[in-house]
Design a protein around this motif. Sequence first.
Motif, PDB file in Angstrom:
ATOM      1  N   MET A   1      -1.471  27.064 -24.529  1.00 34.74           N
ATOM      2  CA  MET A   1      -2.485  26.029 -24.697  1.00 34.74           C
ATOM      3  C   MET A   1      -2.579  25.191 -23.419  1.00 34.74           C
ATOM      4  SD  MET A   1      -2.795  23.015 -27.583  1.00 34.74           S
ATOM      5  CE  MET A   1      -1.424  22.066 -26.944  1.00 34.74           C
ATOM      6  N   ASN A   2      -3.791  24.910 -22.998  1.00 36.07           N
ATOM      7  CA  ASN A   2      -4.012  24.079 -21.815  1.00 36.07           C
ATOM      8  C   ASN A   2      -3.966  22.611 -22.229  1.00 36.07           C
ATOM      9  OD1 ASN A   2      -5.068  22.684 -19.575  1.00 36.07           O
ATOM     10  ND2 ASN A   2      -6.209  24.508 -18.921  1.00 36.07           N
ATOM     11  N   ILE A   3      -2.854  21.942 -21.949  1.00 33.56           N
ATOM     12  CA  ILE A   3      -2.661  20.563 -22.409  1.00 33.56           C
ATOM     13  C   ILE A   3      -3.686  19.619 -21.802  1.00 33.56           C
ATOM     14  CG2 ILE A   3      -0.967  20.028 -20.605  1.00 33.56           C
ATOM     15  CD1 ILE A   3      -0.943  18.774 -24.267  1.00 33.56           C
ATOM     16  N   HIS A   4      -4.078  19.880 -20.561  1.00 34.66           N
ATOM     17  CA  HIS A   4      -5.072  19.017 -19.913  1.00 34.66           C
ATOM     18  C   HIS A   4      -6.450  19.166 -20.573  1.00 34.66           C
ATOM     19  CE1 HIS A   4      -2.373  17.734 -16.741  1.00 34.66           C
ATOM     20  NE2 HIS A   4      -2.019  18.997 -16.545  1.00 34.66           N
ATOM     21  N   LEU A   5      -6.761  20.384 -20.985  1.00 37.08           N
ATOM     22  CA  LEU A   5      -8.041  20.614 -21.678  1.00 37.08           C
ATOM     23  C   LEU A   5      -8.078  19.855 -22.994  1.00 37.08           C
ATOM     24  CD1 LEU A   5     -10.736  22.049 -22.143  1.00 37.08           C
ATOM     25  CD2 LEU A   5      -9.465  24.044 -22.946  1.00 37.08           C
ATOM     26  N   GLU A   6      -7.016  19.934 -23.781  1.00 39.72           N
ATOM     27  CA  GLU A   6      -6.984  19.270 -25.079  1.00 39.72           C
ATOM     28  C   GLU A   6      -6.982  17.747 -24.922  1.00 39.72           C
ATOM     29  OE1 GLU A   6      -7.531  20.930 -27.789  1.00 39.72           O
ATOM     30  OE2 GLU A   6      -7.619  22.673 -26.471  1.00 39.72           O
ATOM     31  N   ARG A   7      -6.239  17.270 -23.938  1.00 40.60           N
ATOM     32  CA  ARG A   7      -6.199  15.822 -23.693  1.00 40.60           C
ATOM     33  C   ARG A   7      -7.579  15.330 -23.251  1.00 40.60           C
ATOM     34  NH1 ARG A   7      -1.719  14.622 -19.700  1.00 40.60           N
ATOM     35  NH2 ARG A   7      -0.414  15.363 -21.431  1.00 40.60           N
ATOM     36  N   GLY A   8      -8.229  16.114 -22.405  1.00 37.51           N
ATOM     37  CA  GLY A   8      -9.565  15.748 -21.949  1.00 37.51           C
ATOM     38  C   GLY A   8     -10.569  15.697 -23.088  1.00 37.51           C
ATOM     39  N   ARG A   9     -10.490  16.664 -24.001  1.00 39.77           N
ATOM     40  CA  ARG A   9     -11.377  16.662 -25.179  1.00 39.77           C
ATOM     41  C   ARG A   9     -11.222  15.368 -25.970  1.00 39.77           C
ATOM     42  NH1 ARG A   9     -13.437  21.808 -26.926  1.00 39.77           N
ATOM     43  NH2 ARG A   9     -12.297  23.617 -26.100  1.00 39.77           N
ATOM     44  N   LEU A  10      -9.964  14.987 -26.213  1.00 44.34           N
ATOM     45  CA  LEU A  10      -9.696  13.774 -26.989  1.00 44.34           C
ATOM     46  C   LEU A  10     -10.262  12.542 -26.284  1.00 44.34           C
ATOM     47  CD1 LEU A  10      -8.323  12.340 -29.364  1.00 44.34           C
ATOM     48  CD2 LEU A  10      -6.211  12.286 -28.000  1.00 44.34           C
ATOM     49  N   LEU A  11     -10.029  12.440 -24.988  1.00 48.77           N
ATOM     50  CA  LEU A  11     -10.526  11.294 -24.227  1.00 48.77           C
ATOM     51  C   LEU A  11     -12.054  11.252 -24.229  1.00 48.77           C
ATOM     52  CD1 LEU A  11      -8.057  11.512 -21.213  1.00 48.77           C
ATOM     53  CD2 LEU A  11      -8.177   9.625 -22.873  1.00 48.77           C
ATOM     54  N   LEU A  12     -12.685  12.425 -24.192  1.00 52.81           N
ATOM     55  CA  LEU A  12     -14.153  12.469 -24.189  1.00 52.81           C
ATOM     56  C   LEU A  12     -14.710  11.978 -25.516  1.00 52.81           C
ATOM     57  CD1 LEU A  12     -16.511  13.274 -22.334  1.00 52.81           C
ATOM     58  CD2 LEU A  12     -16.421  15.563 -23.335  1.00 52.81           C
ATOM     59  N   THR A  13     -14.056  12.338 -26.617  1.00 51.25           N
ATOM     60  CA  THR A  13     -14.520  11.850 -27.929  1.00 51.25           C
ATOM     61  C   THR A  13     -14.341  10.346 -28.048  1.00 51.25           C
ATOM     62  OG1 THR A  13     -12.354  12.241 -28.960  1.00 51.25           O
ATOM     63  CG2 THR A  13     -13.968  14.039 -29.053  1.00 51.25           C
ATOM     64  N   GLN A  14     -13.393   9.790 -27.288  1.00 48.77           N
ATOM     65  CA  GLN A  14     -13.159   8.337 -27.301  1.00 48.77           C
ATOM     66  C   GLN A  14     -14.021   7.604 -26.265  1.00 48.77           C
ATOM     67  OE1 GLN A  14      -8.929   8.335 -26.513  1.00 48.77           O
ATOM     68  NE2 GLN A  14      -8.396   8.549 -28.689  1.00 48.77           N
ATOM     69  N   ARG A  15     -14.907   8.348 -25.605  1.00 48.94           N
ATOM     70  CA  ARG A  15     -15.819   7.802 -24.580  1.00 48.94           C
ATOM     71  C   ARG A  15     -15.065   7.268 -23.367  1.00 48.94           C
ATOM     72  NH1 ARG A  15     -20.547   9.841 -25.554  1.00 48.94           N
ATOM     73  NH2 ARG A  15     -21.529   8.193 -24.343  1.00 48.94           N
ATOM     74  N   ARG A  16     -13.887   7.779 -23.127  1.00 52.85           N
ATOM     75  CA  ARG A  16     -13.114   7.400 -21.934  1.00 52.85           C
ATOM     76  C   ARG A  16     -13.380   8.470 -20.870  1.00 52.85           C
ATOM     77  NH1 ARG A  16      -7.401   6.515 -24.844  1.00 52.85           N
ATOM     78  NH2 ARG A  16      -6.642   6.218 -22.690  1.00 52.85           N
ATOM     79  N   THR A  17     -14.605   8.405 -20.364  1.00 55.51           N
ATOM     80  CA  THR A  17     -15.144   9.499 -19.553  1.00 55.51           C
ATOM     81  C   THR A  17     -14.375   9.715 -18.260  1.00 55.51           C
ATOM     82  OG1 THR A  17     -17.332   9.003 -20.467  1.00 55.51           O
ATOM     83  CG2 THR A  17     -17.254  10.410 -18.523  1.00 55.51           C
ATOM     84  N   ALA A  18     -14.072   8.644 -17.553  1.00 58.55           N
ATOM     85  CA  ALA A  18     -13.388   8.779 -16.258  1.00 58.55           C
ATOM     86  C   ALA A  18     -12.025   9.445 -16.424  1.00 58.55           C
ATOM     87  CB  ALA A  18     -13.246   7.415 -15.598  1.00 58.55           C
ATOM     88  N   GLU A  19     -11.294   9.057 -17.470  1.00 62.74           N
ATOM     89  CA  GLU A  19      -9.977   9.657 -17.711  1.00 62.74           C
ATOM     90  C   GLU A  19     -10.114  11.113 -18.136  1.00 62.74           C
ATOM     91  OE1 GLU A  19      -7.272   6.877 -19.995  1.00 62.74           O
ATOM     92  OE2 GLU A  19      -9.150   5.750 -20.049  1.00 62.74           O
ATOM     93  N   ALA A  20     -11.137  11.385 -18.956  1.00 64.29           N
ATOM     94  CA  ALA A  20     -11.374  12.758 -19.393  1.00 64.29           C
ATOM     95  C   ALA A  20     -11.697  13.658 -18.200  1.00 64.29           C
ATOM     96  CB  ALA A  20     -12.521  12.795 -20.402  1.00 64.29           C
ATOM     97  N   GLU A  21     -12.483  13.133 -17.277  1.00 69.85           N
ATOM     98  CA  GLU A  21     -12.855  13.909 -16.088  1.00 69.85           C
ATOM     99  C   GLU A  21     -11.617  14.331 -15.294  1.00 69.85           C
ATOM    100  OE1 GLU A  21     -15.256  13.248 -11.901  1.00 69.85           O
ATOM    101  OE2 GLU A  21     -15.938  12.137 -13.675  1.00 69.85           O
ATOM    102  N   LYS A  22     -10.677  13.415 -15.151  1.00 71.33           N
ATOM    103  CA  LYS A  22      -9.442  13.736 -14.421  1.00 71.33           C
ATOM    104  C   LYS A  22      -8.688  14.870 -15.098  1.00 71.33           C
ATOM    105  CE  LYS A  22      -8.779   9.065 -12.540  1.00 71.33           C
ATOM    106  NZ  LYS A  22      -7.915   7.850 -12.575  1.00 71.33           N
ATOM    107  N   GLU A  23      -8.629  14.803 -16.431  1.00 71.20           N
ATOM    108  CA  GLU A  23      -7.912  15.855 -17.171  1.00 71.20           C
ATOM    109  C   GLU A  23      -8.608  17.205 -17.018  1.00 71.20           C
ATOM    110  OE1 GLU A  23      -5.019  15.632 -18.589  1.00 71.20           O
ATOM    111  OE2 GLU A  23      -4.809  13.473 -18.283  1.00 71.20           O
ATOM    112  N   PHE A  24      -9.930  17.204 -17.092  1.00 73.85           N
ATOM    113  CA  PHE A  24     -10.669  18.462 -16.968  1.00 73.85           C
ATOM    114  C   PHE A  24     -10.545  19.036 -15.553  1.00 73.85           C
ATOM    115  CE2 PHE A  24     -13.498  16.740 -20.531  1.00 73.85           C
ATOM    116  CZ  PHE A  24     -12.797  17.447 -21.502  1.00 73.85           C
ATOM    117  N   ARG A  25     -10.485  18.176 -14.561  1.00 73.89           N
ATOM    118  CA  ARG A  25     -10.298  18.664 -13.188  1.00 73.89           C
ATOM    119  C   ARG A  25      -8.929  19.328 -13.037  1.00 73.89           C
ATOM    120  NH1 ARG A  25     -13.941  17.699  -9.546  1.00 73.89           N
ATOM    121  NH2 ARG A  25     -15.542  16.104  -9.839  1.00 73.89           N
ATOM    122  N   GLN A  26      -7.926  18.725 -13.675  1.00 77.20           N
ATOM    123  CA  GLN A  26      -6.594  19.320 -13.632  1.00 77.20           C
ATOM    124  C   GLN A  26      -6.571  20.658 -14.381  1.00 77.20           C
ATOM    125  OE1 GLN A  26      -3.896  18.027 -11.851  1.00 77.20           O
ATOM    126  NE2 GLN A  26      -3.123  20.099 -12.310  1.00 77.20           N
ATOM    127  N   ALA A  27      -7.284  20.684 -15.525  1.00 79.55           N
ATOM    128  CA  ALA A  27      -7.372  21.929 -16.295  1.00 79.55           C
ATOM    129  C   ALA A  27      -8.081  23.010 -15.483  1.00 79.55           C
ATOM    130  CB  ALA A  27      -8.121  21.676 -17.602  1.00 79.55           C
TER     131      ALA A  27
END
Length: 416
Positions: A1-27
Amino acid sequence: MNIHLERGRLLLTQRRTAEAEKEFRQALANDPHNPIVLALLAECYLDSKRFAEALELSQQAVGMGPTNPFLQYTLARAFFYNKNTVKAREAIHEGLRLNPYDADFFYLDAHIYFYEEKWEACLSAAEKGLEINPESVNLINLRAQALIKLNRKKEAAQTLDFALHKAPEDSFSHANKGWVAIEQDQYEVAIRHFREALRLNPESEFARAGLKEAIKAKNVFYRYILKYFLWIGKMNQRGRWIFIIGIYVIYRIILEIAQNYPQLASLLYPIIFAYILFAFSSWIALPVSNLFLRLHPLGKYALTEDEIKGSNIVGSLGVAAIGSLLVFYFRGIDFFLFSGAYFALMLIPVGGVFGTESTGKARKQLTLYTFALAAVGLIALFVPTIGSWAVLLFLFGIFAYGWVANYLISKDAKEF
């Protein structure tokens, strides 16, 4: 499982876009050929209004996984926010071909129709989506908004009652219910729903705007201006321009008849005066009504700093106009007649400026226009040698303001 992908999904649903972007870039660094990560990163870009970059990423994602409906959905959204509704619909149709039972595609299709001011098509698309997912609160709300635009107020109210039954804690449903209540002249009901919407989501500008209008509509004079705004808002852009031009042409015809047939003047001049009063009021109603809103125990907290500033400036111009005209009346000094007229006429562009979005392009453009008008008017007052030319230019600028402002505001309304 890609932990950064899952973390990014959660942050995106919480509208924490900047943090989600960082996670997706790492993924993406860990898995550079994953189209899902590309699409989710594109969603982050859409949220932060980097529309061109979002389109590029979503096209890359679809290129890697053309049979994935989610990727087509993101591509459709990216095309839409880049104002290419034709390509957006192509992606929607492809997504529905891949998965005919995904109600989200119908929601996006309906949303695009709403943006295009095609109310019947919006309603149809929303209802198709509800056939698949009858409990989708987003589709129910969009259906209600289309019904409001089609002036089917009772159906809109019933639709929102169902939405609130399904999701009583949904801020947007409460705000929509408040707007329907305004349409039905139920201002206390509207205030109650807007307050609940703001309790659930204190950042909702949709609810905050509705709360202000519901409070101001309790004033009988503003109520009819609001009814006009709501009525003309149900037209599409072409219809609005036809109405604005048509009513002006009728005004010019009536004015010509009154001038050429003096025996009819007593019947026609009240109509002419009513048109001028209506045109004047429609531009200054918003900031003037905000002056009264500041006296309301609830309304004063709904006003932004920009709206308070606008009401202060408009109020000052109004006082200056009345004061100048009183001086002229009691002292007979012609300068104060002209200065009173100047201050009164400047209410139109200043009121118009503060009736626009404070961050929009129209605000900047109309502010420059207003400063130029103000300067020309002052030249007309204080420089007699070129005063006559300046007067003509000033009056033409005031006359043209309504047309220029309507064009710029309409254009700005289409911006994301």
